[in-house]
Design an enzyme around this catalytic site. Structure first.
Site, PDB file in Angstrom:
ATOM      1  N   CYS A 168      -5.150  13.216  12.345  1.00  0.00           N
ATOM      2  CA  CYS A 168      -5.956  12.027  12.098  1.00  0.00           C
ATOM      3  C   CYS A 168      -6.015  11.176  13.351  1.00  0.00           C
ATOM      4  O   CYS A 168      -5.539  11.579  14.408  1.00  0.00           O
ATOM      5  CB  CYS A 168      -5.428  11.243  10.904  1.00  0.00           C
ATOM      6  N   LYS A 212       0.834  -1.217   0.000  1.00  0.00           N
ATOM      7  CA  LYS A 212       0.000   0.000   0.000  1.00  0.00           C
ATOM      8  C   LYS A 212       0.862   1.258   0.000  1.00  0.00           C
ATOM      9  O   LYS A 212       0.675   2.155  -0.828  1.00  0.00           O
ATOM     10  CB  LYS A 212      -0.911   0.012   1.230  1.00  0.00           C
ATOM     11  N   ASN A 213       1.795   1.343   0.948  1.00  0.00           N
ATOM     12  CA  ASN A 213       2.531   2.604   1.096  1.00  0.00           C
ATOM     13  C   ASN A 213       3.471   2.873  -0.078  1.00  0.00           C
ATOM     14  O   ASN A 213       3.842   4.019  -0.319  1.00  0.00           O
ATOM     15  CB  ASN A 213       3.293   2.629   2.426  1.00  0.00           C
ATOM     16  N   ARG A 251       0.158  14.625  13.227  1.00  0.00           N
ATOM     17  CA  ARG A 251       0.795  14.386  11.932  1.00  0.00           C
ATOM     18  C   ARG A 251       0.997  15.649  11.087  1.00  0.00           C
ATOM     19  O   ARG A 251       0.388  15.836  10.047  1.00  0.00           O
ATOM     20  CB  ARG A 251       0.019  13.329  11.145  1.00  0.00           C
ATOM     21  N   ARG A 308      -9.269   0.413   3.348  1.00  0.00           N
ATOM     22  CA  ARG A 308      -8.323   1.376   2.783  1.00  0.00           C
ATOM     23  C   ARG A 308      -6.976   0.712   2.562  1.00  0.00           C
ATOM     24  O   ARG A 308      -6.269   1.058   1.625  1.00  0.00           O
ATOM     25  CB  ARG A 308      -8.085   2.539   3.746  1.00  0.00           C
ATOM     26  N   ASP A 362       3.229   0.271  12.257  1.00  0.00           N
ATOM     27  CA  ASP A 362       2.032  -0.308  11.616  1.00  0.00           C
ATOM     28  C   ASP A 362       1.757  -1.740  12.073  1.00  0.00           C
ATOM     29  O   ASP A 362       0.678  -2.273  11.810  1.00  0.00           O
ATOM     30  CB  ASP A 362       2.169  -0.271  10.084  1.00  0.00           C
TER      31      ASP A 362
HETATM   32  C1  UD1 Z   1       4.100   6.655   6.729  1.00  0.00           C
HETATM   33  C2  UD1 Z   1       3.174   5.516   6.402  1.00  0.00           C
HETATM   34  C3  UD1 Z   1       2.494   4.995   7.662  1.00  0.00           C
HETATM   35  C4  UD1 Z   1       3.519   4.660   8.730  1.00  0.00           C
HETATM   36  C5  UD1 Z   1       4.466   5.833   8.956  1.00  0.00           C
HETATM   37  C6  UD1 Z   1       5.601   5.491   9.908  1.00  0.00           C
HETATM   38  C7  UD1 Z   1       2.473   6.070   4.145  1.00  0.00           C
HETATM   39  C8  UD1 Z   1       1.359   6.458   3.250  1.00  0.00           C
HETATM   40  N1  UD1 Z   1       2.176   5.984   5.453  1.00  0.00           N
HETATM   41  O1  UD1 Z   1       3.317   7.738   7.208  1.00  0.00           O
HETATM   42  O2  UD1 Z   1       1.758   3.823   7.321  1.00  0.00           O
HETATM   43  O3  UD1 Z   1       2.847   4.376   9.943  1.00  0.00           O
HETATM   44  O4  UD1 Z   1       5.053   6.228   7.704  1.00  0.00           O
HETATM   45  O5  UD1 Z   1       6.304   4.389   9.441  1.00  0.00           O
HETATM   46  O6  UD1 Z   1       3.574   5.807   3.710  1.00  0.00           O
HETATM   47  N2  UD1 Z   1       6.256  14.188  11.411  1.00  0.00           N
HETATM   48  C9  UD1 Z   1       6.460  15.504  11.749  1.00  0.00           C
HETATM   49  N3  UD1 Z   1       6.540  16.429  10.738  1.00  0.00           N
HETATM   50  C10 UD1 Z   1       6.442  16.073   9.420  1.00  0.00           C
HETATM   51  C11 UD1 Z   1       6.253  14.724   9.090  1.00  0.00           C
HETATM   52  C12 UD1 Z   1       6.162  13.793  10.110  1.00  0.00           C
HETATM   53  O7  UD1 Z   1       6.549  15.848  12.925  1.00  0.00           O
HETATM   54  O8  UD1 Z   1       6.529  16.961   8.550  1.00  0.00           O
HETATM   55  C13 UD1 Z   1       6.146  13.168  12.488  1.00  0.00           C
HETATM   56  C14 UD1 Z   1       4.786  12.465  12.503  1.00  0.00           C
HETATM   57  O9  UD1 Z   1       3.825  13.211  13.182  1.00  0.00           O
HETATM   58  C15 UD1 Z   1       5.123  11.151  13.185  1.00  0.00           C
HETATM   59  C16 UD1 Z   1       6.571  10.895  12.718  1.00  0.00           C
HETATM   60  O10 UD1 Z   1       7.062  12.132  12.217  1.00  0.00           O
HETATM   61  O11 UD1 Z   1       5.105  11.315  14.578  1.00  0.00           O
HETATM   62  C17 UD1 Z   1       6.699   9.849  11.637  1.00  0.00           C
HETATM   63  O12 UD1 Z   1       5.786  10.136  10.599  1.00  0.00           O
HETATM   64  P1  UD1 Z   1       6.083   9.825   9.078  1.00  0.00           P
HETATM   65  O13 UD1 Z   1       7.260   8.913   8.967  1.00  0.00           O
HETATM   66  O14 UD1 Z   1       6.136  11.111   8.334  1.00  0.00           O
HETATM   67  O15 UD1 Z   1       4.778   9.049   8.659  1.00  0.00           O
HETATM   68  P2  UD1 Z   1       3.972   9.185   7.299  1.00  0.00           P
HETATM   69  O16 UD1 Z   1       4.914   9.385   6.180  1.00  0.00           O
HETATM   70  O17 UD1 Z   1       2.853  10.132   7.454  1.00  0.00           O
END
Ligand code: UD1
Length: 469
Positions: A133, A39-40, A138, A418, A326
């Protein structure tokens, strides 16, 4: 090529909203399960196809509501899509608008990642902020700061991130970017943006998840110059344009992990393929620690053997190659039935333990304090109506239902659909007694038989959790 809208099949959210899974637990599973594409990877690679001035053909695309949704985002940008089975053709030669639709982006966080390729292709992008969410706030500050370092002017107004590249070339500039957190999404957004930038970009403290490597390999197949994906320093040398390609998406390590836990929790023997065992290292190591034997049966094929005893084990979620967040909820369901006390520390997201109270409805003994869950193993679970509050939480409840004595009803399938490609059908093929039935049927049963327990109310909880992981 048929114009967009053409991503059929994945169950619509309204169908999922009005159905539940009824599971008769306590039965063993048996057989082989085919693991779908990740998915990701699929979501971000579909966004990455916006970088291509030709057509891309993706293979092994999973059948998911989220894939349908990101397809709708691409369609709204004027991109043409055609899906045949697990093959998806994306023609992004023409991108008609730089403005992504609010209703779609706010439903699917990953669609925000398209800001990178849109900005790189057009020099301008208007992307609604995805918002918080179910599992935490996030933010997208790392995405935004990285794009600013590459020369983009970014203004956030009325919930929309307006970005443009000043100057006549409208081309982003290579930059050195350090990510405070090894964010998967920020690494992907910035890596995509950098493929078409002028000069060299270095992303330090980059995420090392297999899906980041998959995206890099897809971009390389289109002619991008990317070095070091899978390590914490990624270097991208911008090229003027990317070309058509065909690409096969990697197997979903989280789906594979979910089936490994399904085997463990039902004390069953299962064969899984295709998988990339190295992507599953932290999951396999943890299962072995719990007492579940897993062997590599053949290349890309795993066999799990029935566990004699499930032992308690502590978990801390971490960025890859640490234990994946996850998989935290599915493992909580498993540890609920292990002998002894386990401590689960969720360190990636701030609000990702809401399934604990639903597992307790099934007889688990779990106490939550802040981001830590204390799980005291119990000898058995017993079926009850439960509500999935996010994607992986819903999967955890299905797993618990497979092990619980009696009937479990899992609500909240809009989350499950999803991110899992026909989970209930695949489980049925392994012998699970699991059925998707209309919510109305369960309600009618409750009305006609006062001894049947009412379903937990889904209203507010489900509505607030529209976003995917
Ligand atoms: C992706 C995955 C999700 C997985 C997550 C962590 C997809 C579509 N989703 O989500 O399934 O659980 O990686 O492996 O690929 N953060 C910030 N600022 C930012 C971005 C992130 O503070 O600009 C924080 C987030 O709030 C969270 C942490 O960083 O606490 C990790 O998030 P991130 O690795 O960015 O997750 P996603 O890419 O959203």
């Amino acid at each position: 090529m048929i114009p967009s809208g053409g991503l059929p099949n994945a169950k619509s959210s309204s169908t999922a909203d009005s159905s539940v899974l009824q599971i008769s637990g306590g039965h063993r599973l048996q057989g082989h399960v085919k693991i779908s594409g990740a998915k990701n990877s699929a979501l971000v690679i579909m966004a990455g196809a916006l970088l291509c001035s030709g057509e891309c053909r993706l293979r092994n695309v999973p059948l998911l509501a989220d894939v349908t949704r990101i397809g709708q985002v691409l369609s709204a940008l004027g991109v043409r899509l055609k899906q045949t089975g697990d093959i998806l053709e994306i023609d992004a030669r023409v991108i008609k608008t730089s403005k992504a639709p609010y209703e779609l982006v706010t439903q699917l966080r990953a669609s925000f990642f398209a800001i990178g390729p849109i900005l790189a292709r057009l020099g301008v992008a208007q992307m609604p902020l995805p918002g918080g969410c179910a599992i935490g706030a996030r933010p997208v500050d790392l995405h935004v700061r990285g794009l600013q370092a590459m020369g983009a002017e970014v203004q956030i107004e009325h919930g929309v991130c307006n970005a443009y590249v000043p100057g006549s070339s409208r081309r982003l500039k290579g930059a050195k970017i350090y990510l405070d957190i090894a964010s998967v999404g920020a690494t992907e957004t910035l890596m995509m943006a950098a493929t078409l930038a002028d000069g060299e970009t270095i992303i330090e403290n980059a995420a090392r998840e297999p899906e980041v490597v998959d995206l890099a390999n897809f971009c390389i197949a289109m002619g991008a110059k990317i070095y070091g994906a899978g390590t914490s320093t990624i270097t991208i040398v911008g090229v003027p344009q990317l070309h058509s390609t065909e690409y096969t998406i990697i197997p979903d390590r989280i789906e594979a992990g979910t089936f490994l836990v399904a085997a463990a929790i039902t004390r069953s023997e299962l064969i899984l393929s295709p998988v990339v065992p190295e992507h599953l290292t932290p999951i396999i190591a943890k299962l072995q620690d719990i007492g579940v034997p897993i062997i590599e049966e053949a290349p890309n094929c795993l066999r799990t053997l029935s566990a004699e005893t499930l032992r308690a084990s502590d978990i801390e979620t971490l960025p890859h190659p640490g234990f994946p967040t996850d998989m935290q909820a599915p493992f909580m369901a498993l540890l609920a039935l292990a002998e002894g006390d386990s401590v689960i520390n969720e360190s990636v997201f701030e609000n990702r333990l809401r399934h604990a109270s639903e597992l307790n409805r099934l007889g688990a003994d779990i106490r939550v304090k802040g981001n830590v869950a204390f799980v005291r193993g119990v000898p058995m679970l017993s079926g009850a109506p439960v509500l999935g509050t996010d994607l992986r939480a819903s999967a955890a409840l299905v797993l618990a239902g497979l092990a619980a004595e009696g009937k479990t009803i899992v609500q909240g399938l809009q989350h499950l659909d999803r991110g899992y490609d026909r989970l209930d059908t695949k489980l049925q093929q392994l012998g699970a007694r699991i059925q998707r039935i209309p919510l109305a049927q369960v309600n009618a049963e409750v009305a006609s038989n006062p001894t049947v327990e009412e379903l937990p109310t889904s209203g507010a909880t489900n509505r607030e959790n529209v976003q995917s992981q």
